[in-house]
Enzyme design. Sequence first.
Site, PDB file in Angstrom:
ATOM      1  CE  LYS A  13      -2.205  -0.852   3.868  1.00  0.00           C
ATOM      2  NZ  LYS A  13      -1.615  -2.127   4.323  1.00  0.00           N
ATOM      3  NE  ARG A  88      -4.094  -1.030  10.365  1.00  0.00           N
ATOM      4  CZ  ARG A  88      -3.056  -0.527   9.689  1.00  0.00           C
ATOM      5  NH1 ARG A  88      -3.121   0.656   9.157  1.00  0.00           N
ATOM      6  NH2 ARG A  88      -1.960  -1.225   9.546  1.00  0.00           N
ATOM      7  NE  ARG A 127       7.614  -3.180   6.056  1.00  0.00           N
ATOM      8  CZ  ARG A 127       6.321  -2.919   6.012  1.00  0.00           C
ATOM      9  NH1 ARG A 127       5.680  -2.898   4.861  1.00  0.00           N
ATOM     10  NH2 ARG A 127       5.661  -2.690   7.114  1.00  0.00           N
ATOM     11  NE  ARG A 161       6.482  -0.143  10.131  1.00  0.00           N
ATOM     12  CZ  ARG A 161       5.299  -0.324   9.577  1.00  0.00           C
ATOM     13  NH1 ARG A 161       5.042   0.141   8.371  1.00  0.00           N
ATOM     14  NH2 ARG A 161       4.361  -0.962  10.225  1.00  0.00           N
ATOM     15  NE  ARG A 172       2.506  -4.410  11.305  1.00  0.00           N
ATOM     16  CZ  ARG A 172       3.612  -4.337  10.558  1.00  0.00           C
ATOM     17  NH1 ARG A 172       4.742  -4.850  11.007  1.00  0.00           N
ATOM     18  NH2 ARG A 172       3.573  -3.752   9.401  1.00  0.00           N
TER      19      ARG A 172
HETATM   20  P1  ADP Z   1       1.206  -1.808   8.050  1.00  0.00           P
HETATM   21  O1  ADP Z   1       0.126  -1.535   7.048  1.00  0.00           O
HETATM   22  O2  ADP Z   1       2.486  -2.206   7.410  1.00  0.00           O
HETATM   23  O3  ADP Z   1       0.806  -2.702   9.181  1.00  0.00           O
HETATM   24  P2  ADP Z   1       1.054   0.911   9.126  1.00  0.00           P
HETATM   25  O4  ADP Z   1       2.233   1.783   8.987  1.00  0.00           O
HETATM   26  O5  ADP Z   1      -0.135   1.206   8.314  1.00  0.00           O
HETATM   27  O6  ADP Z   1       1.611  -0.533   8.823  1.00  0.00           O
HETATM   28  O7  ADP Z   1       0.619   0.821  10.655  1.00  0.00           O
HETATM   29  C1  ADP Z   1       1.516   0.532  11.711  1.00  0.00           C
HETATM   30  C2  ADP Z   1       0.760   0.398  13.026  1.00  0.00           C
HETATM   31  O8  ADP Z   1       0.138   1.656  13.343  1.00  0.00           O
HETATM   32  C3  ADP Z   1      -0.381  -0.607  13.018  1.00  0.00           C
HETATM   33  O9  ADP Z   1       0.069  -1.913  13.294  1.00  0.00           O
HETATM   34  C4  ADP Z   1      -1.298  -0.041  14.112  1.00  0.00           C
HETATM   35  O10 ADP Z   1      -0.816  -0.350  15.402  1.00  0.00           O
HETATM   36  C5  ADP Z   1      -1.160   1.456  13.929  1.00  0.00           C
HETATM   37  N1  ADP Z   1      -2.176   2.011  12.970  1.00  0.00           N
HETATM   38  C6  ADP Z   1      -1.926   2.576  11.765  1.00  0.00           C
HETATM   39  N2  ADP Z   1      -3.070   2.979  11.167  1.00  0.00           N
HETATM   40  C7  ADP Z   1      -4.073   2.665  12.023  1.00  0.00           C
HETATM   41  C8  ADP Z   1      -5.488   2.788  11.980  1.00  0.00           C
HETATM   42  N3  ADP Z   1      -6.120   3.346  10.921  1.00  0.00           N
HETATM   43  N4  ADP Z   1      -6.205   2.344  13.049  1.00  0.00           N
HETATM   44  C9  ADP Z   1      -5.603   1.792  14.114  1.00  0.00           C
HETATM   45  N5  ADP Z   1      -4.275   1.625  14.224  1.00  0.00           N
HETATM   46  C10 ADP Z   1      -3.503   2.042  13.189  1.00  0.00           C
END
Ligand code: ADP
Length: 219
Positions: A13, A88, A127, A161, A172
């Site tokens: 994404k 999400r 990554r 990360r 996740r």
């Molecule tokens: P990825 O899609 O690779 O899991 P993100 O960078 O989108 O990583 O998100 C990292 C973390 O940030 C998630 O595992 C969660 O804990 C938190 N997070 C990000 N976006 C949201 C969201 N929209 N709602 C709840 N938690 C979120």
Amino acid sequence: MNIVLLGPPGGGKGTQAKRLEDRFGLKQLSTGDMLRAAVAAGTDTGKKAKAVMDAGGLVSDDIIIAMIDERLSQADCRSGAIFDGFPRTAAQAEALDRLLASRGSRLDHAIELKADEEVLVQRIAGRYSCKRCGAGYHDHFQRPKTDGVCDACGGSEFVRRDDDKPDTVRARLEAYRLQTAPILPYYERQALLTRLDGMATMDEVTGQLEALLRKPVKR
Ligand code: ADP
Ligand code: ZN
């Protein structure tokens, strides 16, 4: 134009959102990036989010929705946004509709990048990104042209990360399966959903996204 990119962590994404930003004049809004910035800056939001993120869980809807609301009010989002990692949960999906409607706008596409879980664990484990410009790389799949030098900005410092460890990645993926995948039917019912194969090459996926976004939106 406003677009939601859905799909499990590591499904591409972020990479695709960055590519579409320039080509379509849209702003990438990644709630993950915003949260990581808040953690790094030591804000209240960052302090609340850190433990949840490290465990691979979801940060509370209130925090996320307030963050997006504030961000959408800034001038650079006026011609549209690519939401990456948001919504999400069902509550976030409904909130996004309200936030856009209150600004006289709406969602044009929800795109799911479908991916296979075992491949994702591998992709995520290797990554890293450029510390200066954020360009993404991978130990096996996407190395910089010159070792140790960022293709995009020439930077030589890279970061990984904290939550890209295998156990956290599995948590996740589970959060995606249990809390996020169930919102796909919400977009399907509104005829907004397109499913793409996120296991194709990055360039193939970009090509399919471009073709989709160039078509006029039927309403
Ligand atoms: P990825 O899609 O690779 O899991 P993100 O960078 O989108 O990583 O998100 C990292 C973390 O940030 C998630 O595992 C969660 O804990 C938190 N997070 C990000 N976006 C949201 C969201 N929209 N709602 C709840 N938690 C979120
Ligand atoms: Zn760079």
